[in-house]
Write a protein that holds these residues in place. Structure first.
Motif: not given
Length: 329
Positions: A152, A159, A161, A166, A169-170
């Motif tokens: 990311h 932002w 990713s 993922a 994760d972000l």
């Protein structure tokens, strides 16, 4: 006192289910563990009601776009199989621009980056997406800088990713930015996730196989390097093998693969190393030798620098069960 953060997910027909539910699960888990993480999530679409995801499971939009919250903390734009139709929908792109203008931060999950780019929100910015589509994103939107290996990426208030999971994760990174590492770590543990996943996207792909060039010249060169990966290949040698000039070969590689012949050689050797680690039981020193390295230390350093994980860690994650059984005998 609570710090309420309104999170709005943009829905469209064919959006990926996990692009929405994955990050939502992270925000919900953080809220369960700390009342100060007062995330209020809503799903918005053209019309209130069910919106069919790419998996066929319907998500329920709380409201239509016209009734989206006036103050948005985080706008989340997913990707999915319905992306092409979504990108061709001028009204949807205008809505994304309008909602983004009143959001404190804007997030894309996986190929949702294409929608942000089509809406003009990524011009002059760095962004990432699923490794399989990174070259296409860079080609379609040359005004942005694509970083294909990032899990990311943050550029200011935007932002982006990589593929599907993922997005979780972000979301953990967003929780950490909002409430600190302790809550993000506790949330990650509850969901059995890495707080910060080691390595980049390249560990999940076979680097050159993912870039599907069909040009016969490139295939001849590719096969030559694969046949003799330990050979000290040069651009001149590859050009001679392909019966073209070095200049033409460089241009062909750039046009077809978006890389130089030297990067191609390195990537092909790493591809072979990944296959040997995942499909067999050879020791790292032997794999280093087969890949043309004079020492295992040099090979380990290069592998780590390229993929973000050590050869041993890569094998632990990706070795096939059959290979693992053979190694234990």
């Amino acid at each position: 006192m609570r710090n309420t953060r309104k999170i709005v997910f943009v829905l469209f027909d064919g959006a990926d289910l996990l692009d929405v539910t994955g990050p939502a699960a992270v925000f919900d888990a953080a809220r369960d563990r700390d009342a100060r993480a007062d995330y209020r999530m809503s799903l918005c679409a053209k019309r209130k009601g069910p919106v069919r995801s790419s998996s066929g499971i319907a998500l329920h939009a709380d409201s239509d776009f016209a009734r989206a919250p006036s103050a948005i903390h985080t706008l989340v734009v997913p990707g999915g199989l319905g992306l092409d139709e979504a990108m061709a929908d001028a009204a949807l792109l205008a809505t994304i621009r309008r909602l983004a203008a009143r959001a404190e931060r804007v997030v894309s999950i996986c190929t949702g980056a294409f929608l942000l780019a089509a809406a003009g929100l990524l011009d002059g910015r760095r962004a990432t997406t699923h490794w399989r589509y990174a070259n296409e994103l860079a080609r379609k939107f040359p005004a942005l800088q694509v970083e294909p290996d990032a899990i990311h990426l943050r550029d200011g208030d935007i932002w982006t990713s990589a593929g599907v999971t993922a997005g979780m994760d972000l979301a953990l990174a967003l929780v950490e930015a909002d409430h600190g590492q302790a809550l993000a770590l506790e949330t990650a543990r509850a969901l059995v996730l890495y707080l910060k996943r080691p390595g980049g996207q390249s560990q999940f792909s076979v680097p050159l196989q993912a870039q599907s060039a069909e040009h016969a010249t490139i295939e001849r060169v590719r096969q030559a390097v694969l046949d003799r990966p330990g050979k000290a290949w040069t651009v001149q040698m590859l050009a001679e093998r392909a019966a073209v000039s070095e200049r033409h070969l460089r241009r062909l590689f750039q046009d077809e693969l978006g890389m130089s012949p030297r990067e191609f050689i390195h990537g092909t050797v790493m591809e072979r190393a990944q296959r040997l680690l995942s499909d067999g039981d050879a020791q790292v020193a032997e794999i280093a030798r087969r890949c043309g390295y004079g020492s295992s230390a040099a090979f380990i350093r290069r592998f780590q620098a390229t993929l973000g994980v050590s050869p041993t860690d890569y094998r632990a994650r990706f070795q096939s069960p059959a290979a693992g059984r053979e190694e234990r005998r």
